[in-house]
Design an enzyme around this catalytic site. Structure first.
Site, PDB file in Angstrom:
ATOM      1  N   LYS A   1       0.840  -1.199   0.000  1.00 26.49           N
ATOM      2  CA  LYS A   1       0.000   0.000   0.000  1.00 26.49           C
ATOM      3  C   LYS A   1       0.881   1.257   0.000  1.00 26.49           C
ATOM      4  O   LYS A   1       0.630   2.200  -0.745  1.00 26.49           O
ATOM      5  CB  LYS A   1      -0.938  -0.014   1.224  1.00 26.49           C
TER       6      LYS A   1
ATOM      7  N   LYS B   1      -3.078 -15.437 -11.437  1.00 27.35           N
ATOM      8  CA  LYS B   1      -3.584 -16.061 -10.215  1.00 27.35           C
ATOM      9  C   LYS B   1      -5.012 -15.578  -9.954  1.00 27.35           C
ATOM     10  O   LYS B   1      -5.290 -14.377 -10.053  1.00 27.35           O
ATOM     11  CB  LYS B   1      -2.683 -15.666  -9.037  1.00 27.35           C
TER      12      LYS B   1
ATOM     13  N   LYS C   1      -9.668 -11.920  -5.986  1.00 24.25           N
ATOM     14  CA  LYS C   1     -10.678 -10.850  -6.009  1.00 24.25           C
ATOM     15  C   LYS C   1     -10.084  -9.554  -6.537  1.00 24.25           C
ATOM     16  O   LYS C   1     -10.722  -8.836  -7.284  1.00 24.25           O
ATOM     17  CB  LYS C   1     -11.201 -10.594  -4.589  1.00 24.25           C
TER      18      LYS C   1
HETATM   19  P1  ADP Z   1      -8.065 -13.037  -2.713  1.00 22.65           P
HETATM   20  O1  ADP Z   1      -6.692 -13.086  -3.350  1.00 22.65           O
HETATM   21  O2  ADP Z   1      -9.133 -13.363  -3.682  1.00 22.65           O
HETATM   22  O3  ADP Z   1      -8.315 -11.753  -1.946  1.00 22.65           O
HETATM   23  P2  ADP Z   1      -7.582 -14.157  -0.100  1.00 22.65           P
HETATM   24  O4  ADP Z   1      -6.268 -13.449  -0.047  1.00 22.65           O
HETATM   25  O5  ADP Z   1      -8.698 -13.680   0.786  1.00 22.65           O
HETATM   26  O6  ADP Z   1      -8.099 -14.194  -1.635  1.00 22.65           O
HETATM   27  O7  ADP Z   1      -7.314 -15.706   0.150  1.00 22.65           O
HETATM   28  C1  ADP Z   1      -7.905 -16.510   1.134  1.00 22.65           C
HETATM   29  C2  ADP Z   1      -7.205 -17.867   1.105  1.00 22.65           C
HETATM   30  O8  ADP Z   1      -7.346 -18.488  -0.192  1.00 22.65           O
HETATM   31  C3  ADP Z   1      -5.703 -17.760   1.367  1.00 22.65           C
HETATM   32  O9  ADP Z   1      -5.274 -18.855   2.157  1.00 22.65           O
HETATM   33  C4  ADP Z   1      -5.108 -17.831  -0.021  1.00 22.65           C
HETATM   34  O10 ADP Z   1      -3.802 -18.341  -0.040  1.00 22.65           O
HETATM   35  C5  ADP Z   1      -6.064 -18.759  -0.769  1.00 22.65           C
HETATM   36  N1  ADP Z   1      -6.100 -18.402  -2.203  1.00 22.65           N
HETATM   37  C6  ADP Z   1      -6.575 -17.259  -2.731  1.00 22.65           C
HETATM   38  N2  ADP Z   1      -6.466 -17.253  -4.090  1.00 22.65           N
HETATM   39  C7  ADP Z   1      -5.881 -18.423  -4.427  1.00 22.65           C
HETATM   40  C8  ADP Z   1      -5.490 -19.029  -5.684  1.00 22.65           C
HETATM   41  N3  ADP Z   1      -5.700 -18.410  -6.844  1.00 22.65           N
HETATM   42  N4  ADP Z   1      -4.925 -20.241  -5.653  1.00 22.65           N
HETATM   43  C9  ADP Z   1      -4.710 -20.870  -4.468  1.00 22.65           C
HETATM   44  N5  ADP Z   1      -5.061 -20.371  -3.260  1.00 22.65           N
HETATM   45  C10 ADP Z   1      -5.642 -19.159  -3.222  1.00 22.65           C
END
Ligand code: ADP
Ligand code: TRP
Length: 323
Positions: free
Chosen positions: A111, A190, A193
């Site tokens: 950030k 990857k 969100k």
């Molecule tokens: P985002 O990247 O969508 O904000 P989060 O950071 O909230 O998702 O991730 C929540 C959990 O899901 C974490 O343990 C993260 O490592 C896993 N995760 C998120 N996206 C992926 C992905 N594309 N492949 C594998 N694991 C993921």
């Protein structure tokens, strides 16, 4: 083995969350002596500023996790803020957390690097996460790769506290799924969100099909063979396909003479089928809000009991309470 993990209620869960994290939670609840899983609403407060949305997301996350297979008979499932002991423990850890350590943590650092003003809550985010883990004497923390840094911070803080005040905390270890669980999104990056490339677990089947049909592919002519391993559409297909289905699809890729539309259709069929039972369970659970409340209430009571015990131990160690 004492397992703990938290997941932020920042939106509906996508395939990356399921295959990268949630699936592992479900599996570990059967293997662990204790499994604690919570919805990290205090962490989400560093990004969500809409009261209705935060609470709705929290409920949705609880229902989603239960529908996907977290079992309150096997695991303690609760909402982070229902355990105030964690916030108290967080302060004890804050007093020994080096600024430099937190300045290197990626949420805050990223950030700042974008020139945005960061709040103290975002800066201290890893300390709260450490308190989450230490409050339950957890030794195993299943997370995605992106969270390894935070587990290291937790180990550092626990180690310093133990060194200063005597053995108090259990040092936890991260448990990371193999890298094949890095789920690609609709654009091949990857799935996340923040990239707007997600496919949600509980998306309406018709909407999901449309989104799948829009997955970005290269412009290879139909008759040309292609390497399946390097194709994100194939990687997505493999999440749901049986080994035999994977092998057959891989052979079609190598032979050539087919269109991506066929793969997308096969992927949509498998994905809808894969989550059909969970979708049914979700509908039933959503119709019984009292039951959800009860599950979260029971989970919070169990979590508070354990956290109170660990907090007292820490308070006595540092002299905030008499021995
Ligand atoms: P985002 O990247 O969508 O904000 P989060 O950071 O909230 O998702 O991730 C929540 C959990 O899901 C974490 O343990 C993260 O490592 C896993 N995760 C998120 N996206 C992926 C992905 N594309 N492949 C594998 N694991 C993921
Ligand atoms: N920071 C984690 C994430 O964004 C969520 C989280 C909060 C967590 N506290 C935790 C994960 C404790 C494991 C253990 O995914």
């Amino acid at each position: 083995m004492r397992v703990l993990s938290g997941i932020q209620p920042t939106g509906r869960f996508h395939w990356g969350n399921y295959f990268g994290a949630i699936r592992q939670y479900i599996q570990l609840q059967h293997e662990a002596d204790h499994a604690f899983y919570f919805i990290a609403n205090l962490h989400a407060l560093t990004t969500i500023r809409d009261r209705e949305q935060l609470w709705q997301n929290t409920l949705d996350a609880a229902i989603d996790l239960l529908a996907l297979g977290l079992d309150p008979e096997k695991a303690t499932i609760f909402v982070q803020s229902d355990v105030p002991q964690v916030s108290e423990l967080c302060w004890l850890l804050m007093t020994i957390a080096p600024m430099g350590l937190l300045e290197r943590c990626h949420a805050y650092k990223d950030k700042k690097a974008k020139g945005l003003a960061a709040e103290a809550g975002l800066f201290a985010y890893p300390v709260l996460m450490a308190a989450d883990i230490l409050a339950y004497d957890s030794d195993t923390v299943p997370v995605g790769e992106d969270q390894i840094q935070h587990i290291e911070v937790c180990r550092d803080l626990a180690g310093s506290f133990n060194h200063l005040f005597g053995e108090t905390f259990v040092l936890p270890k991260a448990k990371v799924l193999d890298t094949s669980a890095r789920v690609p999104g609709t654009d091949g990056e990857k799935m996340s969100k923040s990239y707007g490339n997600t496919l949600e677990v509980f998306e309406e089947p018709a909407v999901l099909r449309k989104k799948i049909m829009r997955i970005v592919t290269d412009s290879r002519p139909v008759d040309q063979p292609k390497d399946p391993e390097s194709d994100h559409l194939f990687q997505l297909y493999s999440l749901f396909a049986s080994p035999q289905q994977q092998q057959e699809m891989a052979e079609r890729y190598r032979r050539g003479g087919f269109g991506y539309g066929e793969v997308k259709k096969a992927l949509a069929d498998l994905a809808v089928e894969y989550f059909a039972e969970a979708r049914q369970r979700r509908q039933e659970l959503a119709a019984r809000p009292k039951q959800i409340e009860e599950i979260l209430g029971d989970g919070a009571a169990t979590a508070r009991r354990k956290a109170a015990e660990v907090l007292l131990r820490a308070q006595q160690a540092c002299g905030v309470k008499p021995r």
